[in-house]
Design a protein around this motif. Structure first.
Motif, PDB file in Angstrom:
ATOM      1  N   ASP A 186       0.751  -1.413  -0.179  1.00 22.56           N
ATOM      2  CA  ASP A 186      -0.259  -0.036   0.130  1.00 22.56           C
ATOM      3  C   ASP A 186       1.068   1.285   0.028  1.00 22.56           C
ATOM      4  O   ASP A 186       0.440   2.447   0.935  1.00 22.56           O
ATOM      5  N   HIS A 357       7.167   1.124   6.079  1.00 18.68           N
ATOM      6  CA  HIS A 357       7.373   0.079   6.102  1.00 18.68           C
ATOM      7  C   HIS A 357       8.865  -0.460   6.331  1.00 18.68           C
ATOM      8  O   HIS A 357       8.810  -1.778   5.818  1.00 18.68           O
ATOM      9  N   TYR A 382       5.507  -7.711   4.833  1.00 14.11           N
ATOM     10  CA  TYR A 382       4.350  -6.914   4.222  1.00 14.11           C
ATOM     11  C   TYR A 382       3.598  -7.520   4.050  1.00 14.11           C
ATOM     12  O   TYR A 382       3.670  -8.131   3.042  1.00 14.11           O
ATOM     13  N   ASN A 420       4.629  -6.772   8.827  1.00 18.38           N
ATOM     14  CA  ASN A 420       3.636  -6.382   8.967  1.00 18.38           C
ATOM     15  C   ASN A 420       2.382  -6.752   8.401  1.00 18.38           C
ATOM     16  O   ASN A 420       2.342  -6.969   7.238  1.00 18.38           O
ATOM     17  N   GLU A 421       1.596  -6.951   9.202  1.00 15.65           N
ATOM     18  CA  GLU A 421       0.125  -7.722   8.860  1.00 15.65           C
ATOM     19  C   GLU A 421      -0.328  -8.894   7.807  1.00 15.65           C
ATOM     20  O   GLU A 421      -0.586  -8.377   6.885  1.00 15.65           O
ATOM     21  N   TYR A 481     -12.411   1.085   8.408  1.00 19.60           N
ATOM     22  CA  TYR A 481     -12.487   0.035   8.033  1.00 19.60           C
ATOM     23  C   TYR A 481     -13.792  -1.146   8.605  1.00 19.60           C
ATOM     24  O   TYR A 481     -14.946  -1.575   7.837  1.00 19.60           O
ATOM     25  N   GLU A 505      -1.029   0.938  14.445  1.00 13.19           N
ATOM     26  CA  GLU A 505      -1.877   1.828  13.370  1.00 13.19           C
ATOM     27  C   GLU A 505      -3.255   1.827  13.870  1.00 13.19           C
ATOM     28  O   GLU A 505      -4.117   0.937  13.951  1.00 13.19           O
ATOM     29  N   ARG A 560      -5.117   3.734  -4.472  1.00 15.18           N
ATOM     30  CA  ARG A 560      -6.329   4.101  -3.791  1.00 15.18           C
ATOM     31  C   ARG A 560      -6.736   5.271  -4.871  1.00 15.18           C
ATOM     32  O   ARG A 560      -6.537   6.711  -5.397  1.00 15.18           O
ATOM     33  N   ASN A 569      -2.904   7.579  -0.339  1.00 16.51           N
ATOM     34  CA  ASN A 569      -3.790   7.567   0.595  1.00 16.51           C
ATOM     35  C   ASN A 569      -4.057   8.997   2.013  1.00 16.51           C
ATOM     36  O   ASN A 569      -2.831   8.984   1.824  1.00 16.51           O
ATOM     37  N   LYS A 571      -5.355   9.122   4.747  1.00 15.08           N
ATOM     38  CA  LYS A 571      -4.952   8.607   6.148  1.00 15.08           C
ATOM     39  C   LYS A 571      -4.396  10.133   6.998  1.00 15.08           C
ATOM     40  O   LYS A 571      -4.081   9.546   7.848  1.00 15.08           O
TER      41      LYS A 571
HETATM   42  C1  GCU Z   1      -2.668  -1.605   6.821  1.00 18.19           C
HETATM   43  C2  GCU Z   1      -1.138  -1.050   6.395  1.00 18.19           C
HETATM   44  C3  GCU Z   1      -1.248   0.238   5.587  1.00 18.19           C
HETATM   45  C4  GCU Z   1      -2.199   0.524   5.400  1.00 18.19           C
HETATM   46  C5  GCU Z   1      -3.165   0.524   5.407  1.00 18.19           C
HETATM   47  C6  GCU Z   1      -4.182   1.722   5.259  1.00 18.19           C
HETATM   48  O1  GCU Z   1      -2.957  -1.476   8.325  1.00 18.19           O
HETATM   49  O2  GCU Z   1      -0.640  -1.214   7.024  1.00 18.19           O
HETATM   50  O3  GCU Z   1       0.732   0.181   5.153  1.00 18.19           O
HETATM   51  O4  GCU Z   1      -1.632   1.591   4.629  1.00 18.19           O
HETATM   52  O5  GCU Z   1      -3.045  -0.285   6.505  1.00 18.19           O
HETATM   53  O6  GCU Z   1      -4.814   0.552   4.607  1.00 18.19           O
HETATM   54  O7  GCU Z   1      -4.241   2.881   5.127  1.00 18.19           O
END
Ligand code: GCU
Length: 597
Positions: A186, A357, A382, A420-421, A481, A505, A560, A569, A571
């Motif tokens: 991502d 990451h 990842y 990660n995840e 989410y 996160e 995205r 992204n 966020k």
């Molecule tokens: C995940 C991920 C991120 C990603 C984020 C998102 O947790 O670790 O790399 O950008 O969620 O969905 O925005």
């Protein structure tokens, strides 16, 4: 033995041409620690061409000459001094529109002059980062290939370097299912020699690596390990000097290495008091001397039950996540960008950053040392990695080793994150528990963590990897989410982990300037409400040892595509302009102001 036809032409018929470039590997085994050394920059103007079909390596451009052995000019498919100019370091995707999504091979070249300063000197060619793989040629010879987009590599070029030299680097930016990371992430896949390149002159015998830190069990004892590379058997002695502490410790070298325990009551490093000491290491084997000057801080980071202890005192990590992603520079960064990131963190009353990451630029940990910022550093294991593939594991372990060898003398680093995840499978457990062991083998003085997923069906913090971690990282997006926000409270109540938990996160997307109701997706109002609800819930949970919302700045992301994202992204607590704050920034600022450490 396969029959080779008489008209076989290697440059166009050779299927397995890549095997010529698989050795020598430039990796952690031959990595020389250049921290604290005099570096001669090779950054600046290079020549560049986009090499979509990997023609440079297929045809072996590095060995071709314009005039053949019979003295005749032959046609070549390259022309070094007519290729376009590119500035190194840079992310090639942002230097011109035609390269924005380019993920092939890029061929870089430049010349440089060299004259040795002392008899028997070694010359090291050092790269801080090239994405993703780099095959390096010098004066018509292959000198090695490195895998990994975010860690340093170097190679001794003493036997090949001349007074006039041509370096060629073929950089492979393709994504692959068998690399770290694999082909689906991502974040934006920037390519190129995007960090600095140096020449490093070294004496015939030199200090290859060193690691100086506090004994985690006794904050008045400094532990020192030193490693020598030497043309003859490595012997002699090293002096470690910290004048401010009245330390001048002699270390005998045996079989290339030496160690010492040094009693030294000292001032501990912390965010409130980022005390750094000048340290000199000098090696002498009777015929040559090597010396390194650096600045290091001393701290301990440990856990006790559900608490994280910095220098033996409980601390709450008030952080935020950051990507190495800049609107105009891509993955390339600079000192001022790093310092501004730290100023933004401190404006938010933070003391800690999750460098997601992948390993960030080496200047980040050095500046964090000065500024008193604690760091989580991570390798990009990842999402869905090829956990059952040995080459993939070797890539991951090598990147982890290169990161730790690069930064383990930096006081600011408190956590090595091994991923990660990742889904909780048997192959992932085996892969990542091995990485945890490797991290502790290279550096027993820090904590090992990973950003894990929760078991959503059971609403439980549960991951088999947790037993191999010192700190359990949790990514959760309740309110975004998963719109049912009440699940977060249930999750935290259902769980009672025996170790510290970091919420590494949480958050939601908001397009800057897009307003609406608190329930309307993509609005600043909805993002702000998510942060308020998350924080309300954290405050009721006794075992959360720190938080890093996702993420400080909006960042480029080719997954995205809706009208609010437009390739980003969203966020971020701050827009991709790295200036305009969204309301959620102030919600975090207020929360961290109330946390007493
Ligand atoms: C995940 C991920 C991120 C990603 C984020 C998102 O947790 O670790 O790399 O950008 O969620 O969905 O925005």
């Amino acid at each position: 033995m396969k029959e080779i036809p008489e008209n076989f032409t290697p440059g166009i018929h050779n299927y397995d041409y890549e095997k010529e470039y698989l050795q020598p590997r430039l990796n952690a085994e031959n990595l020389v620690n250049v921290s604290g050394r005099k570096l001669e920059s090779l950054s600046g103007k290079w020549r560049f061409c986009a090499d979509l079909y990997d023609t440079c390596r297929r045809q072996g451009w590095f060995r071709q000459e314009r005039i053949n052995l019979e003295g005749c000019e032959v046609p070549l498919d390259f022309d070094w001094e007519s290729h376009e100019e590119i500035i190194v370091p840079s992310s090639w995707n942002l230097i011109k529109p035609q390269l924005y999504y380019f993920e092939g091979f890029g061929v870089y070249t430049r010349t440089f002059k060299y004259s040795p300063q002392e008899k028997g000197e070694h010359l090291l060619l050092h790269f801080e980062g090239a994405a993703y793989s780099a095959t390096v040629f010098l004066n018509g010879k292959i000198i090695g290939t490195h895998d990994g987009a975010s860690t340093p590599f170097n190679v001794d070029i003493t036997d090949i370097v001349k007074s006039d030299n041509r370096i060629i680097v073929s950089v492979d930016a393709r994504r692959s299912p068998f690399r770290i990371p694999m082909e689906n992430t991502d974040w934006f896949n920037y390519g190129g020699i995007y960090r600095d390149v140096y020449l490093v002159s070294l004496p015939p015998a030199y200090i290859k690596d060193w690691f100086v830190r506090l004994d985690p069990k006794n904050t008045s004892v400094i532990l020192a390990d030193v490693y020598i590379t030497d043309d003859v058997e490595a012997y002699g002695k090293i002096f470690i000097e910290i004048n401010e502490l009245g330390i001048r410790q002699e270390i005998q070298i045996l079989d290339g290495r030496g160690e010492a325990k040094i009693n030294a009551p000292l001032e501990l490093w912390s965010p409130e008091n980022p005390k750094l000491y000048d340290i000199n290491l000098s090696y002498n084997n009777g015929s040559c001397v090597d010396s390194i000057k650096d600045r290091i801080g001393f701290k301990t980071i440990t856990t006790k039950g559900q608490d994280i202890l910095l220098n033996g005192k409980k601390i709450f990590l008030k952080g935020v996540c950051v990507h190495e992603d800049h609107f105009t520079l891509g993955k390339t960064t600079g000192e001022e960008i790093i310092r501004q990131t730290i100023r933004d963190l401190k404006e938010m009353n933070g003391n800690y950053l999750r460098l997601a990451h992948y390993p960030h630029d080496p200047r980040f940990a050095r500046i964090a040392d000065e500024e008193g910022v604690l760091l989580w550093e991570e390798i990009p294991v990842y999402w869905a990695i090829a956990f059952d593939n040995q080459e993939t594991y070797d890539d991951a372990e090598n990147q982890l080793s290169e990161l730790i060898l690069r930064d383990r003398n930096r006081a600011s680093v408190i956590i090595w994150s091994i991923g990660n995840e990742n889904a909780d499978t048997d192959s992932r457990l085996s892969f990542m528990s091995s990485l945890a062991r490797k991290a502790r083998e290279l550096d027993p003085s820090r904590l090992v963590s990973a950003a894990c997923l929760v078991k959503h069906e059971k609403l439980l913090i549960e991951d088999r990897l947790a037993e191999h971690l010192d700190v359990i990282g949790i990514n959760e997006y309740y309110g975004w989410y998963d719109p049912d926000f009440d699940k977060l409270q249930k999750l935290l109540e259902n769980s009672n982990p025996a170790k510290p938990v970091l919420i590494c996160e949480f958050g939601g997307d908001a397009r800057l300037g897009h307003h609406g109701t608190e329930t309307e997706l993509w609005t600043e109002d909805k993002q702000k409400r998510i942060y308020e609800q998350q924080i309300e819930t954290f405050k009721k949970c006794p075992y959360i040892a720190g938080t890093t919302p996702w993420i400080l700045y909006d960042f480029r992301c080719p997954r995205r595509f809706n009208r609010y994202q437009e390739g980003f992204n969203r966020k971020g607590l701050i827009d991709a302009d790295r200036i305009t704050r969204k309301p959620s920034f102030y919600v975090m600022q207020e929360f961290y102001k109330t946390v007493n450490n």
